[in-house]
Scaffold this motif. Sequence first.
Motif, PDB file in Angstrom:
ATOM      1  N   LEU A  37     -14.409 122.335 -61.078  1.00 55.30           N
ATOM      2  CA  LEU A  37     -13.307 121.765 -60.314  1.00 55.30           C
ATOM      3  C   LEU A  37     -13.232 120.248 -60.407  1.00 55.30           C
ATOM      4  N   CYS A  38     -14.297 119.630 -60.920  1.00 49.96           N
ATOM      5  CA  CYS A  38     -14.333 118.169 -60.996  1.00 49.96           C
ATOM      6  C   CYS A  38     -13.891 117.625 -62.350  1.00 49.96           C
ATOM      7  N   TYR A  39     -13.897 118.438 -63.375  1.00 53.63           N
ATOM      8  CA  TYR A  39     -13.566 117.941 -64.710  1.00 53.63           C
ATOM      9  C   TYR A  39     -12.108 118.260 -65.027  1.00 53.63           C
ATOM     10  N   ARG A  40     -11.296 117.216 -64.997  1.00 55.50           N
ATOM     11  CA  ARG A  40      -9.848 117.356 -65.083  1.00 55.50           C
ATOM     12  C   ARG A  40      -9.324 116.869 -66.430  1.00 55.50           C
ATOM     13  N   ALA A  41      -8.201 117.429 -66.807  1.00 55.67           N
ATOM     14  CA  ALA A  41      -7.507 116.954 -68.009  1.00 55.67           C
ATOM     15  C   ALA A  41      -6.913 115.568 -67.740  1.00 55.67           C
TER      16      ALA A  41
END
Length: 237
Positions: free
Chosen positions: A100-104
Amino acid sequence: MSGWNTAKRFWKSAAVAETEEGFAVELDARPLKTPAKTPVVVPTRALAEAIAAEWDAQGEQIDPMSMPVTRCANSALDKVAQQHAEVADMLAEYGGTDLLCYRADSPEALVQRQAEAWDPVLDWAAETYGARLKPVAGVMFQGQDADALESLRLKVHEMDNFELAAFHDLVCLSGSLVLGFAAVSDFAPIDELWSLSRIDESWQEEQWGEDEEAQEQAEIKKTAFKNAYLFNRLRKQ
């Protein structure tokens, strides 16, 4: 249960017996045991009845894959019980690289979709566990707040063997420690939580179309995710 792959049914009926340690499962009045010969004794009658029902439903040939509740109980008794701290630490490490923390960082429509889907769950975790995990753009590792990670780690260690066995599958299948906590806490319907773990894959399918083999694998994982959730619900009843 690997030794049962070619075994034939050797019992007539399964039943539940209450003991001092919990609820035991019996086959023709004989204690059911795990592959490591541990008696199958679980914390709730509902969980024991679900295991007994799986054994009653077997045909002439034993099919371990048709017994997800039994398999999870076996994991709790044979594996987690022997290395509880190690399993808890391994799962807690997911918090440092939580899905949930690694975003595009692009395109903007995907960035917005991830934020709308995942930010509320991170907010819930911060309010519930005092652990604020921060989203980052891109795939390069960025460390999270040490106190937040420690708070989540301690919560994982508080779980008993049966909850931790279910939690293992919830976290590993979703790739998210936070979604694992959301599942055991009934933060949202389990199908919705699974969909949250598939935001990126759903986006790719919308752009390029569905891959039949990938869809089949996703359905297998979704079923396993829901089975782990069911196991934990039975553990609490």
